[in-house]
Design a protein around this motif. Structure first.
Motif, short mmCIF file in Angstrom:
data_model
loop_
_atom_site.label_atom_id
_atom_site.label_comp_id
_atom_site.label_asym_id
_atom_site.label_seq_id
_atom_site.Cartn_x
_atom_site.Cartn_y
_atom_site.Cartn_z
N CYS A 181 0.84 -1.19 0.00
CA CYS A 181 0.00 0.00 0.00
C CYS A 181 0.88 1.25 0.00
O CYS A 181 1.54 1.56 1.00
CB CYS A 181 -0.97 0.05 1.17
SG CYS A 181 -2.26 1.30 0.91
N GLY A 182 0.91 1.89 -1.14
CA GLY A 182 1.69 3.12 -1.27
C GLY A 182 3.17 2.90 -1.44
O GLY A 182 3.95 3.85 -1.37
N VAL A 183 3.59 1.65 -1.67
CA VAL A 183 5.01 1.37 -1.90
C VAL A 183 5.37 1.81 -3.31
O VAL A 183 4.67 1.47 -4.28
CB VAL A 183 5.31 -0.14 -1.72
CG1 VAL A 183 6.76 -0.45 -2.10
CG2 VAL A 183 5.03 -0.57 -0.28
N ASN A 184 6.43 2.58 -3.45
CA ASN A 184 6.81 3.09 -4.77
C ASN A 184 8.32 3.29 -4.86
O ASN A 184 9.06 3.01 -3.89
CB ASN A 184 6.07 4.39 -5.09
CG ASN A 184 6.31 5.46 -4.04
OD1 ASN A 184 7.45 5.77 -3.69
ND2 ASN A 184 5.23 6.05 -3.53
N GLU A 185 8.78 3.78 -6.00
CA GLU A 185 10.20 3.94 -6.23
C GLU A 185 10.86 4.91 -5.26
O GLU A 185 12.06 4.84 -5.01
CB GLU A 185 10.47 4.37 -7.68
CG GLU A 185 9.70 5.60 -8.14
CD GLU A 185 8.38 5.29 -8.80
OE1 GLU A 185 8.17 5.74 -9.95
OE2 GLU A 185 7.54 4.61 -8.18
N GLY A 186 10.05 5.81 -4.67
CA GLY A 186 10.61 6.81 -3.78
C GLY A 186 10.73 6.40 -2.34
O GLY A 186 11.46 7.05 -1.56
N ASN A 187 10.04 5.32 -1.93
CA ASN A 187 10.08 4.94 -0.51
C ASN A 187 10.42 3.49 -0.23
O ASN A 187 10.58 3.10 0.93
CB ASN A 187 8.76 5.30 0.17
CG ASN A 187 7.56 4.55 -0.42
OD1 ASN A 187 7.68 3.49 -1.02
ND2 ASN A 187 6.37 5.12 -0.24
N ILE A 188 10.53 2.66 -1.27
CA ILE A 188 10.73 1.23 -1.04
C ILE A 188 12.02 0.94 -0.29
O ILE A 188 12.05 0.08 0.60
CB ILE A 188 10.65 0.44 -2.37
CG1 ILE A 188 10.63 -1.07 -2.11
CG2 ILE A 188 11.76 0.83 -3.34
CD1 ILE A 188 10.30 -1.90 -3.34
N ALA A 189 13.08 1.66 -0.59
CA ALA A 189 14.36 1.42 0.09
C ALA A 189 14.26 1.79 1.56
O ALA A 189 14.78 1.08 2.43
CB ALA A 189 15.47 2.21 -0.59
N ARG A 190 13.59 2.90 1.86
CA ARG A 190 13.44 3.30 3.26
C ARG A 190 12.66 2.26 4.05
O ARG A 190 13.02 1.90 5.17
CB ARG A 190 12.73 4.66 3.35
CG ARG A 190 12.57 5.11 4.79
CD ARG A 190 11.65 6.30 4.96
NE ARG A 190 11.40 6.53 6.37
CZ ARG A 190 10.31 7.09 6.88
NH1 ARG A 190 9.36 7.53 6.07
NH2 ARG A 190 10.17 7.24 8.18
N ILE A 191 11.57 1.77 3.47
CA ILE A 191 10.75 0.77 4.17
C ILE A 191 11.58 -0.48 4.44
O ILE A 191 11.54 -1.05 5.54
CB ILE A 191 9.50 0.43 3.34
CG1 ILE A 191 8.61 1.67 3.19
CG2 ILE A 191 8.72 -0.70 4.00
CD1 ILE A 191 7.49 1.51 2.16
N ALA A 192 12.35 -0.91 3.45
CA ALA A 192 13.19 -2.10 3.62
C ALA A 192 14.23 -1.90 4.72
O ALA A 192 14.42 -2.76 5.59
CB ALA A 192 13.88 -2.43 2.30
#
Length: 252
Positions: A181-192
């Protein structure tokens, strides 16, 4: 670099093909995206199975939008949809249901799990509206689900990072957390980086204009719910690639 798995929420066969071309490992095929995803048609499932070669096919089992408290008739439908998905060659199903009190409906999920035997099972974002996520996670583990799709009980996975991190620790390798939900190219690395989660669910959709030359913008097929009939949100190969690159190029 950790090993990551990427699942695309595909709203059509066209989106499935783009997900595969862009490097996704798995698709979750859904209809009714504005409602959060509902079971796709038999034809959609069958053709998706025909075109997907390197990408695993999971099918959402959700008879309607709204809450996750299902009637006896809806439960019959869900069991038949699982049976069809199996016969159509789906690799997995995505399901979930709750009690009126907001807990996991353990007896019915167990029945669904038995129907899905031999396929991979993801417990979907019904988890994000359950009463007690820590307790629910233990129940989902005990039921034998392979993964749980969650945004950390927040509108987006990025906002849900604190709970996602806690749940990843609690899971301790007993089940896979699929951040979505809302995972995209701009935040996926931060979430990981901040959660330790290795599987990600995203749509990578872009709005594609209709090829219609004649248009009547005064009429809406949704009646009181206005949807732009002359624009289609579709997963694109380029955006799938950009999202994967968003984590592949990050330092861990």
């Amino acid at each position: 670099m950790p090993s990551f798995t990427f699942e695309v929420c595909a709203n059509s066969v066209e989106s499935c093909m783009a997900a595969q071309a862009g490097g996704a490992h798995r698709v979750e095929l859904c209809a009714g995206i504005p409602e959060g995803g509902t079971t796709p048609s038999p034809g959609e499932i069958a053709v998706a199975r025909e075109v997907l070669e390197s990408c695993r096919l999971h099918v959402i089992i959700r008879p309607r939008g709204g809450d996750f408290l299902y009637s006896p008739t809806e439960r019959r439908i869900m069991l038949k949809d699982i049976d069809y998905a199996r016969r159509a060659g789906a690799d997995g199903v995505v399901l979930g249901c709750l009690t009126a009190e907001g807990d996991i409906d353990v007896p019915f999920v167990q029945e669904l799990m038995e129907a899905a035997q031999g396929m991979s099972v993801t417990f979907h974002r019904a988890f994000d509206v359950c009463r007690n996520p820590q307790e629910a996670l233990e129940e989902i583990i005990s039921l034998g689900c392979q993964r749980v799709l969650t945004s950390g009980q927040q509108p987006t996975a990025e906002q849900g990072i604190p709970l996602l991190k806690e749940l990843e620790r609690q899971a301790a390798g007993r089940i896979t957390l699929l951040a979505g939900c809302g995972v995209n190219e701009g935040n996926i690395a931060r979430i990981a980086k901040e959660t330790g989660i290795h599987e990600f669910h995203f749509s990578a959709r872009e709005n594609i204009p209709s090829l219609m030359k004649h248009r009547n913008n005064n009429v809406s097929m949704g009646g009181t719910v206005h949807i732009d009939e002359y624009t289609r949100p579709v997963t694109t190969e380029s955006r799938v690639r950009r999202t994967i690159e968003g984590i592949s190029n990050a330092e861990f």
